[in-house]
Design an enzyme around this catalytic site. Structure first.
Site, PDB file in Angstrom:
ATOM      1  N   LYS A   1       0.840  -1.199   0.000  1.00 14.04           N
ATOM      2  CA  LYS A   1       0.000   0.000   0.000  1.00 14.04           C
ATOM      3  C   LYS A   1       0.877   1.252   0.000  1.00 14.04           C
ATOM      4  O   LYS A   1       2.034   1.204   0.422  1.00 14.04           O
ATOM      5  CB  LYS A   1      -0.869   0.021   1.263  1.00 14.04           C
ATOM      6  CG  LYS A   1      -2.015  -0.958   1.265  1.00 14.04           C
ATOM      7  CD  LYS A   1      -2.850  -0.820   2.525  1.00 14.04           C
ATOM      8  CE  LYS A   1      -3.985  -1.821   2.571  1.00 14.04           C
ATOM      9  NZ  LYS A   1      -5.000  -1.663   1.526  1.00 14.04           N
TER      10      LYS A   1
ATOM     11  N   ASP B   1      -2.761  -7.594  -1.731  1.00 12.89           N
ATOM     12  CA  ASP B   1      -3.515  -6.674  -0.870  1.00 12.89           C
ATOM     13  C   ASP B   1      -5.000  -7.057  -0.778  1.00 12.89           C
ATOM     14  O   ASP B   1      -5.726  -6.523   0.052  1.00 12.89           O
ATOM     15  CB  ASP B   1      -3.366  -5.239  -1.404  1.00 12.89           C
ATOM     16  CG  ASP B   1      -3.769  -4.183  -0.386  1.00 12.89           C
ATOM     17  OD1 ASP B   1      -3.944  -4.542   0.800  1.00 12.89           O
ATOM     18  OD2 ASP B   1      -3.905  -3.011  -0.774  1.00 12.89           O
TER      19      ASP B   1
ATOM     20  N   GLU C   1      -6.225  -9.511   0.660  1.00  9.08           N
ATOM     21  CA  GLU C   1      -5.890 -10.626   1.547  1.00  9.08           C
ATOM     22  C   GLU C   1      -7.044 -11.055   2.452  1.00  9.08           C
ATOM     23  O   GLU C   1      -7.091 -12.195   2.896  1.00  9.08           O
ATOM     24  CB  GLU C   1      -4.676 -10.239   2.418  1.00  9.08           C
ATOM     25  CG  GLU C   1      -4.984  -9.425   3.688  1.00  9.08           C
ATOM     26  CD  GLU C   1      -5.626  -8.067   3.422  1.00  9.08           C
ATOM     27  OE1 GLU C   1      -5.497  -7.570   2.294  1.00  9.08           O
ATOM     28  OE2 GLU C   1      -6.263  -7.527   4.341  1.00  9.08           O
TER      29      GLU C   1
ATOM     30  N   ARG D   1     -10.163 -11.672   1.885  1.00  9.45           N
ATOM     31  CA  ARG D   1     -10.964 -12.781   1.350  1.00  9.45           C
ATOM     32  C   ARG D   1     -10.209 -14.097   1.415  1.00  9.45           C
ATOM     33  O   ARG D   1     -10.816 -15.161   1.530  1.00  9.45           O
ATOM     34  CB  ARG D   1     -11.402 -12.432  -0.088  1.00  9.45           C
ATOM     35  CG  ARG D   1     -10.259 -12.208  -1.030  1.00  9.45           C
ATOM     36  CD  ARG D   1     -10.664 -11.427  -2.281  1.00  9.45           C
ATOM     37  NE  ARG D   1     -10.829  -9.988  -2.034  1.00  9.45           N
ATOM     38  CZ  ARG D   1     -11.161  -9.104  -2.967  1.00  9.45           C
ATOM     39  NH1 ARG D   1     -11.371  -9.506  -4.226  1.00  9.45           N
ATOM     40  NH2 ARG D   1     -11.273  -7.831  -2.674  1.00  9.45           N
TER      41      ARG D   1
END
Ligand code: BES
Ligand code: MN
Ligand code: ZN
Length: 482
Positions: A259, A329, A331, A333
Site C-alpha cells: 500500500k 492486498d 488478503e 478474502r
C-alpha cells in the site's frame, strides 16, 4: 463509569441531569425550584429537547448554585440523551451526576445509562502527559427514582456496552500490541470468565487442515497467525449454532502489493471484523443469551518480506479450490475463505454471517453511513436489515449475481482473488460465496467504512466505533432466542 440506582438524589452529586422530550423544557416538569427560569433560558438558547441535544446552566438551591444539564431525548433517542451526558460532563470537572429518572419507563431510563456508558469509553493507555483538566472527572451516574425493572434492563445493556467497549479496545490498540497471539490472549482474559470456550488453531494445525489461503497471507509476517473459535452454548442442546466469522488482519501493509504510505496506519484496524465478533460474543455471553453462538476470528498480519507470497502465486484453499493471488492486498478474502470453510465443516451451521473491513470500494459506495450487506438468503438479509435499524448499526443490501462471479475466473486456477476495479465490493463478496456450502444461509457485511470514525457521534467519540456488536446482539435477541 459507574451506574448506580437510588430513590433519592445522592448528597455528593455535583450535577443534576434532567431528560427533556421533544418540544423542549416544561417549567413544572423539571423538578427544580427555578424551573421557570431554566426552561426559559433553555428556550432562548434554542434547546428543543431533540435527541442528543443538551443545555447546561446553573440554578439556585438552598442558597448555593447547583449545576444543571438538560439532555434531549427527542421522540425515542434515550441512548443519545445518555451519550450527551458523557459528552458534556466526562472531563467537565463534575464527578457524580444525578439523573432525574422518575417519569421515565424502565426501558428509557436504562437506555440513558447505556448511552452514557457507551459515550464515556476512551483509551488513555499511551497518554502519559495528560493534564489534570484533560482527564475524565465523571465517575458515576446515579439514576434517581427509576421505575422497577430498570436495573434488570440495565444489566442486559451493560453487558452489550461491555462488548462494544471490548471491540473498541481491540480496534484501537496498535498493531505492535494486538497481533494474532495477543488478540487471542485478550479474548481469553475477557471471555473465559463469561463461560465462553476458546479453541485456538496455530499454524502447524492449520497447515495440516490445508488452510493455504489463510497461511499464504501470514507467510510474510514474523507474527504467527491464529484461527480462534469462541464457543458459547447458551441455547438448547443439539440446536445448530449461529456462526459469526470475522476478518482479523491485525495489520495490512498490502504485502508485496504494498500500500501507499499515506494513511497506512489506519490498517491497524483491519481486524475490525474479528474485533466485532469478539465484542458480540462478549455481549451475548455477558447477558447470558439463550442461543448457541460461535464466533470465529481469522487472525493474521499481512507483511511484505522475503518469505511473503507473490502476485501470481497459486494457493490451494482448505476447500480444495485453487486461487491465483493476483494482488496480495486482497488478503481479507483469502483469510475468510479458509475460516468460512472450516467454520462450516466444524459447526454445521444453518446461518453464517461474516464481517470484514474488506474493500476500500465500500467507502466509495456507502461512505461512513451504512455497511454493505450481501446475502444468498432474503430471510437472513431481512433479519439483518431489521436488526441494523433497531440497533443503530445500519446496513444496506447490495446485489450478488452470476455475471459478477464470472469476473473472478482465472486462466490458471479455479479463481483469481481480484476482479476488475469496478464493483470491487461485490466481486469480493462473490469470492466469499464460492466457499459457502449448499443450503447454508450466509451473509457478508463489508464494514470497511464503519469500523472507524473521524468524527464524534452521539454514542461514540471519534475513533473505533464498535460497529457490529449491537447489530449481531440484536440479530440473536430478535431471532434466535427461544
Ligand atoms: N483492508 C483493505 C480494505 C480497506 C481499505 C478497508 C480502506 C478500510 C479502508 C483490504 O484488504 C484491501 O486492501 N482491499 C483492496 C482490494 C483490492 C486490491 C482489490 C482495496 O480495497 O483496495
Ligand atoms: Mn489489503
Ligand atoms: Zn485488508
Amino acid at each position: 463509569m459507574d451506574i448506580r440506582f437510588s430513590a433519592d438524589r445522592p448528597q455528593d452529586a455535583d450535577v443534576l441531569v434532567i431528560p427533556v422530550g421533544e418540544g423542549g423544557a416544561d417549567a413544572g416538569a423539571l423538578g427544580i425550584a427555578q424551573g421557570a427560569m431554566v426552561a426559559g433560558a433553555a428556550k432562548s438558547a434554542r434547546f428543543e429537547g431533540k435527541a442528543g441535544q443538551s443545555f447546561s446552566t446553573f440554578a439556585e438551591e438552598d442558597g448555593s448554585a447547583v449545576r444543571v444539564l438538560l439532555v434531549g431525548t427527542g421522540k425515542d433517542g434515550f441512548d443519545k440523551a445518555g451519550g450527551a451526558i458523557s459528552a458534556q460532563l466526562l472531563t467537565s470537572g463534575a464527578k457524580h451526576a444525578s439523573l432525574k429518572a422518575d417519569g421515565l419507563s424502565a426501558e428509557q431510563a436504562a437506555e440513558i445509562a447505556y448511552g452514557a456508558k457507551l459515550r464515556s469509553w476512551r483509551i488513555d493507555t499511551y497518554r502519559t502527559q495528560l493534564k489534570d483538566h484533560e482527564k475524565p472527572s465523571l465517575n458515576a451516574l446515579t439514576l434517581v427514582g427509576a421505575p422497577d425493572g430498570t436495573e434488570d434492563r440495565w444489566t442486559r445493556l451493560d453487558a452489550i456496552a461491555e462488548g462494544v467497549a471490548f471491540t473498541r479496545e481491540l480496534v484501537s490498540e496498535p498493531a505492535n500490541i494486538i497481533y494474532p497471539e495477543s488478540f487471542v490472549e485478550r479474548a481469553r482474559a475477557k471471555m473465559e470468565p463469561l463461560g465462553v470456550t476458546l479453541r485456538v488453531l496455530d499454524e502447524p494445525e492449520m497447515e495440516k487442515l490445508g488452510m493455504n489461503a489463510l497461511l499464504g497471507v501470514s507467510m510474510g509476517s514474523e507474527k504467527p497467525g491464529r484461527l480462534l473459535a469462541l464457543e458459547y452454548m447458551g441455547g438448547k442442546d443439539g440446536e445448530k449454532p449461529i456462526v459469526f466469522v470475522g476478518k482479523g488482519v491485525t495489520f495490512d501493509t498490502g504485502g508485496i502489493s504494498l500500500k501507499a504510505p499515506q494513511g497506512m496506519e489506519d490498517m491497524k484496524w483491519d481486524m475490525g471484523g474479528a474485533g466485532a465478533v469478539a465484542g458480540a460474543m462478549t455481549a451475548i455471553a455477558g447477558r447470558k443469551a439463550k442461543a448457541n453462538v460461535i464466533g470465529i476470528c481469522g487472525l493474521v498480519e499481512n507483511m511484505p518480506d522475503g518469505k511473503a507470497q507473490r502476485p501470481g502465486d497459486v494457493v490451494t484453499s482448505m476447500s480444495g479450490q485453487t486461487i491465483e493471488v493476483i494482488n496480495t492486498d486482497a488478503e481479507g478474502r483469502l483469510v475468510l475463505c479458509d475460516a468460512l470453510h472450516w467454520a462450516q465443516e466444524t459447526y454445521d451451521p444453518e446461518y453464517i454471517v461474516d464481517l470484514a473491513t474488506l474493500t476500500g470500494a465500500m467507502l466509495i459506495s456507502l461512505g461512513h453511513e451504512q455497511a454493505g450487506l450481501f446475502s444468498n438468503d432474503d430471510g437472513l438479509a431481512d433479519k439483518l436489515t431489521a436488526a441494523g435499524k433497531t440497533s443503530g448499526d445500519p446496513l444496506w443490501r447490495l446485489p450478488l449475481g452470476k455475471a459478477y462471479d464470472k469476473l473472478l475466473d482465472s486462466p490458471i486456477a479455479d479463481m483469481k482473488n481480484v476482479g476488475p476495479r469496478s464493483a470491487g465490493s461485490i466481486t469480493a463478496a462473490q469470492f466469499l460465496q464460492r466457499f459457502i456450502h449448499d443450503g447454508v444461509k450466509w451473509a457478508h457485511l463489508d464494514i470497511a467504512g464503519m469500523a472507524w470514525a473521524d468524527k464524534d457521534s452521539a454514542t461514540a467519540a471519534k475513533g473505533a466505533t464498535g460497529f457490529g456488536v449491537r447489530l449481531l446482539d440484536r440479530l440473536i435477541a430478535d431471532n434466535f432466542e427461544g
